[in-house]
Design a protein around this motif. Structure first.
Motif, short mmCIF file in Angstrom:
data_model
loop_
_atom_site.label_atom_id
_atom_site.label_comp_id
_atom_site.label_asym_id
_atom_site.label_seq_id
_atom_site.Cartn_x
_atom_site.Cartn_y
_atom_site.Cartn_z
N UNK A 1 0.90 -0.99 0.14
CA UNK A 1 -0.03 0.11 -0.08
C UNK A 1 0.80 1.25 0.01
N UNK A 2 1.82 1.25 0.85
CA UNK A 2 2.83 2.28 0.81
C UNK A 2 3.52 2.80 -0.58
N UNK A 3 4.22 1.31 -1.10
CA UNK A 3 4.81 1.55 -2.48
C UNK A 3 4.14 1.86 -3.39
N UNK A 4 2.75 1.62 -3.69
CA UNK A 4 1.59 2.21 -4.86
C UNK A 4 1.49 3.53 -4.45
N UNK A 5 1.42 3.94 -3.21
CA UNK A 5 1.26 5.53 -3.09
C UNK A 5 2.56 6.34 -3.54
N UNK B 1 -2.78 -0.16 -10.22
CA UNK B 1 -4.01 -0.46 -10.00
C UNK B 1 -3.72 -1.99 -9.55
N UNK B 2 -2.63 -2.68 -10.36
CA UNK B 2 -2.60 -4.26 -9.87
C UNK B 2 -1.65 -4.21 -8.39
N UNK B 3 -0.89 -3.24 -8.18
CA UNK B 3 -0.22 -3.00 -7.02
C UNK B 3 -1.27 -2.96 -5.83
N UNK B 4 -2.33 -2.17 -6.09
CA UNK B 4 -3.54 -1.95 -5.34
C UNK B 4 -4.14 -3.29 -4.80
N UNK B 5 -4.27 -4.03 -6.21
CA UNK B 5 -4.96 -5.33 -5.82
C UNK B 5 -4.29 -6.37 -5.06
#
Length: 332
Positions: free
Chosen positions: A57-61, A220-224
């Protein structure tokens, strides 16, 4: 007592009340026997899955911030994530969590306008991922909503996903500007200002989503992947009870439950989360354990990050932040 302290105390009492009620009404004569067979290693695996999910979650942010031509460190991104858990538990739906995200992003050097847009995008991408998964969840699992045809649920879920795409496209093309003006004129002054800000941020969010399509696909896929790891808490706890886990069904039901919690009117989804969990999984675990499992899931997935978020909030902003009014902070 100020509002933040009052909400923390109220949340604590609410958690104790709900957890006690859930356990009380779901225990039976077999509870102790079944819990005696519980494997402690499953708790370690559940916590590890949560940690991986929160780091993702942190890396996607970080990647979303980079798309907006700004930069933050992984430590700052993780602080945003945990801060979101802290304030999200003190207010309904995702509103209070968004305030925390903006606060931490601004502290990290992100301009206030971009911070608000990034907080919105972070939530929207997660909802979009879950919405895209819903049709496949209903195709696989007919037992989520008994009495409602699977074909109907697939149709509704697919329509919602398509509607979200069309809505985003319409906002990007300014198709709703005239309607927004009409709505603004009909609302009271206080609410019209909030509506204008929300509509403006939504337009900026959609522009950000469209500004770098390939990067957003990655986000998107990192969020998933982040959500999947966080939802894996439940099957790991089930394995600790010796349950033969149908991973697709369990993960699908967790996605269905959590998309509902985004729109929950209670602080952090309290009550709705536990009740929904008991409803969805009572037939999947040993007799008398579903309530304890529900409370354990909430403790690992929500309450532990809540306390870490409280720590980061005090560390980054000082104890004086707890003396502020959340509504004042939102309008700042």
């Amino acid at each position: 007592m100020n509002k933040v302290y009052g909400r923390i105390v109220g949340l604590f009492l609410l958690i104790v009340l709900i957890s006690s009620a859930v356990i009380y009404f779901t225990v039976d004569i077999n509870t102790i026997t079944n819990l005696y067979m519980f494997k402690p290693w499953s708790v370690i695996m559940a916590i590890l899955a949560m940690i991986i999910g929160l780091v993702l979650d942190g890396t996607r942010l970080m990647h979303m911030v980079r798309i907006s031509d700004e930069n933050i460190t992984l430590e700052q991104a993780v602080q945003v994530v945990f801060g979101n858990y802290f304030l999200a538990m003190l207010g309904p739906g995702a509103a209070a969590g968004a305030i925390a995200q903006v606060m931490f992003l601004r502290k990290a050097g992100i301009p206030g306008g971009k911070a608000a847009v990034l907080a919105l995008v972070r939530t929207l991408v997660s909802i979009m991922f879950l919405a895209c998964c819903l049709p496949f969840i209903f195709l696989h699992d007919e037992g989520i909503l008994p009495g409602v045809s699977n074909d109907l649920m697939v149709y509704v879920a697919g329509s919602v996903a398509v509607l979200m795409v069309l809505l985003a496209y319409g906002i990007k093309k300014n198709a709703f500007d005239y309607l927004a003006v009409i709505i603004t004129k009909k609302l009271p002054r206080k609410w019209s200002r909030k509506f204008v800000e929300m509509y403006r941020d939504s337009k900026e969010a959609v522009k950000l989503l469209a500004s770098s399509p390939l990067s957003m696909v990655r986000v998107f896929f990192e969020s998933g992947l982040s959500l999947i790891f966080i939802y894996m808490i439940v099957p790991f706890l089930m394995l600790g009870l010796g349950v033969s886990v149908d991973w697709l069904t369990v993960m699908g039901r967790m996605m269905f439950l959590n998309i509902l919690l985004y729109f929950s009117p209670t602080p952090g989804g309290s009550g709705i989360a536990e009740g929904g969990f008991v409803y969805l999984f009572s037939s999947s675990v040993p007799s008398g354990t579903v309530g304890i499992l529900a409370v354990s899931w909430r403790f690992i997935a929500e309450y532990l990050p809540f306390f870490v978020g409280l720590y980061y909030t005090i560390t980054v902003f000082g104890k004086s932040v707890l003396n502020k009014d959340l509504d004042e902070e939102e309008s700042a």
